[in-house]
Design a protein around this motif. Structure first.
Motif, short mmCIF file in Angstrom:
data_model
loop_
_atom_site.label_atom_id
_atom_site.label_comp_id
_atom_site.label_asym_id
_atom_site.label_seq_id
_atom_site.Cartn_x
_atom_site.Cartn_y
_atom_site.Cartn_z
N GLY A 257 0.78 -1.23 0.00
CA GLY A 257 0.00 0.00 0.00
C GLY A 257 0.81 1.27 0.00
O GLY A 257 0.25 2.36 0.18
N ALA A 258 2.12 1.17 -0.20
CA ALA A 258 2.96 2.37 -0.14
C ALA A 258 3.49 2.78 -1.50
O ALA A 258 4.33 3.66 -1.60
CB ALA A 258 4.14 2.12 0.81
N SER A 259 2.99 2.15 -2.57
CA SER A 259 3.46 2.48 -3.90
C SER A 259 2.52 3.51 -4.52
O SER A 259 1.90 4.32 -3.82
CB SER A 259 3.55 1.21 -4.75
OG SER A 259 4.21 1.47 -5.96
N VAL A 260 2.33 3.46 -5.85
CA VAL A 260 1.54 4.48 -6.54
C VAL A 260 0.34 3.87 -7.25
O VAL A 260 -0.23 4.48 -8.15
CB VAL A 260 2.41 5.27 -7.54
CG1 VAL A 260 3.43 6.11 -6.81
CG2 VAL A 260 3.08 4.32 -8.53
N CYS A 280 9.28 9.32 0.24
CA CYS A 280 8.25 8.59 -0.53
C CYS A 280 8.86 7.45 -1.34
O CYS A 280 8.18 6.45 -1.60
CB CYS A 280 7.51 9.54 -1.48
SG CYS A 280 6.49 10.76 -0.63
N SER A 281 10.10 7.60 -1.76
CA SER A 281 10.76 6.53 -2.50
C SER A 281 12.26 6.68 -2.37
O SER A 281 12.77 7.79 -2.15
CB SER A 281 10.35 6.54 -3.98
OG SER A 281 10.76 7.73 -4.62
N PRO A 289 9.72 1.69 -3.23
CA PRO A 289 8.59 2.39 -2.61
C PRO A 289 8.64 2.31 -1.09
O PRO A 289 8.16 1.36 -0.48
CB PRO A 289 7.37 1.67 -3.17
CG PRO A 289 7.85 0.30 -3.49
CD PRO A 289 9.30 0.41 -3.84
N LEU A 290 9.27 3.30 -0.48
CA LEU A 290 9.37 3.35 0.98
C LEU A 290 8.82 4.68 1.48
O LEU A 290 9.27 5.74 1.04
CB LEU A 290 10.83 3.21 1.43
CG LEU A 290 11.09 3.40 2.93
CD1 LEU A 290 10.47 2.27 3.73
CD2 LEU A 290 12.60 3.52 3.21
N VAL A 313 6.53 -0.06 4.02
CA VAL A 313 7.48 -0.84 3.22
C VAL A 313 6.74 -1.57 2.10
O VAL A 313 5.52 -1.76 2.17
CB VAL A 313 8.27 -1.84 4.09
CG1 VAL A 313 8.98 -1.11 5.22
CG2 VAL A 313 7.36 -2.93 4.65
N PRO A 314 7.44 -1.99 1.06
CA PRO A 314 6.79 -2.69 -0.04
C PRO A 314 6.15 -4.00 0.40
O PRO A 314 6.54 -4.60 1.41
CB PRO A 314 7.93 -2.95 -1.03
CG PRO A 314 9.01 -1.98 -0.65
CD PRO A 314 8.88 -1.78 0.82
N GLY A 315 5.20 -4.47 -0.38
CA GLY A 315 4.54 -5.73 -0.08
C GLY A 315 5.35 -6.94 -0.49
O GLY A 315 5.22 -8.02 0.12
#
Length: 420
Positions: A257-260, A280-281, A289-290, A313-315
């Protein structure tokens, strides 16, 4: 995208370490393994407490042999007692006399040197020396290791077997350590299923492995993992869960849920809640994507506020672990009062057993195993570098670091390695 080094600095600058008074507890010595010491421990004793022997042999007065030239005729009278470890000695060693002594035994008054038994020959009640010892040989002098009033272990030290053993020697039955940080874990995504419901796994669903991997990393970092379960891709539900985590945790980690993407709500929710979003990244692969944000929590004490760090953090499982290894572990160490040696990853140089490749646009971390051959560090990379392939990371204990614009390291060359 921010450079890796800049993101590390931003995160560490945001961390306010625990206070020695308000964020500490006193625990028995057997319960402080892997904890961070909250105050200096000063020795009240000299170590050793008294002069003692470092060898099985004979204690003697060096003055009795200092000027001896004819070793064949030198014989020292053996005292009619012996000295074992733990035996208090009040006798004075007489001139021309020696005494049988064992490792750890207390030197009698007058003795200042020990000769090991292999360098002697006993003839009735006399001792013949085969070699001439040096003055003070095999004697551990009082206060040689540490003197009374000297700092034995400093605040900020992570306590392990050697530190705890030394503290026990100093008669410390309990010590003050920092409390363990509480780290909330939130797993996001409609595709996730908890392990206890895995028998109902449908097509398109996956087990929430990030919970178990992150919880283990948190425990290894000396903190307490608090699972908040799986949250579906629902903005309202995620906001409620984050608010609950803020109330009980020092740091929050959400995976996914932290990406775009259209269902990546983390940044939007944090902005709505008034958080300061600092990152944001990151120019890192994997783990681009952090989200790094800070939120405030009222302590209801003189209207003071506490700052809570949020890491989105990324999934992808390896990406999530990479974010922890590279950034979050150091933040926990600083928060937990550890000295600055623990804030940053450990890097060494090693020889790679395979060619290493990277695109060069981002700082790239390739996982594998670090071993040693004849004392030399050797890095064995894995074959399939997919951040979604957690199986490929089994046995990982090190990461090869390919810098920005570095695209190739041939087999047999040195490469920078990060220890995990």
């Amino acid at each position: 995208m921010l450079p890796v080094s800049e993101v590390e600095k931003i995160i560490l600058d945001l961390v306010k370490p625990f206070a020695p008074e308000g964020d500490s507890e006193i625990l028995p010595l057997l319960e402080v393994n892997n904890r961070i010491l909250a105050e200096d421990i000063t020795s009240e004793w000299d170590f050793p407490h008294w002069d003692n022997s470092a060898m099985d042999g004979y204690a003697l007065r060096y003055a009795d042999i200092a000027d001896v030239i004819d070793w064949q005729n030198l014989k020292l009278a053996i005292a009619p007692y012996e000295i074992t470890a733990g035996k208090a000695i009040t006798q004075l060693l007489k001139q021309g006399e020696c005494v049988r002594i064992f490792t750890g035994g207390m030197l009698p008054k007058g003795a200042d040197t020990v000769i090991m038994q292999e360098d002697t020959e006993r003839i009735d009640n006399f001792l013949q020396l085969k070699v001439k010892p040096t003055q003070g040989e095999y004697v551990r002098h009082r206060g040689e290791f540490v003197k009374a009033g000297t700092t034995l272990v400093r605040a900020g030290t992570k306590l392990g077997a050697t530190e705890i053993g030394a503290l026990a020697s100093a008669r410390c039955q309990q010590v003050k350590v920092y409390r363990q940080p509480k780290i909330a874990i939130i797993s996001t995504g409609n595709e996730l299923v908890s392990l206890d419901r895995s028998q109902f796994l449908q097509d398109g669903q996956i087990i929430d492995s990030n919970l178990y991997a992150l919880a283990t990393l948190i425990t290894q970092a000396g903190a307490i993992a608090i699972p908040f379960g799986i949250v579906s891709d629902d903005q309202a539900e995620l906001e409620i869960t984050i608010k609950k985590a803020i109330a009980s945790a020092d740091i929050i980690i959400s995976s996914g849920g932290a990406s775009v993407g259209d269902y990546d709500y983390v940044d939007a929710i944090l902005e709505k809640m008034g958080a300061n979003i600092h990152v944001c990244s990151v120019a890192i692969k994997p783990g681009k994507p952090l989200t790094v944000a800070s939120l405030t929590r009222s302590l209801n004490v003189n209207e003071s506020e506490d700052v809570i760090l949020y890491f989105g953090v990324p999934g992808n499982p390896v990406s999530a672990m990479m974010s922890f290894w590279r950034f979050i572990r150091g933040a926990i160490a600083k928060l937990n009062g550890a000295n600055s040696n623990y804030w940053h990853p450990q890097f060494i140089k090693a020889i790679t057993t395979e060619d290493l490749h990277a695109q060069g646009r981002r700082e790239t971390y390739l996982w594998g195993q670090l071993t040693y051959h004849k004392g030399n560090p050797i890095f064995q990379p894995i074959k399939n570098y997919s951040s979604g392939n957690l199986i490929s990371a089994i046995g990982t204990n090190a990461l090869a670091v390919m810098r920005v614009n570095q695209t190739y390291v041939p087999v047999g060359d040195e490469v920078m390695i990060m220890i995990v």
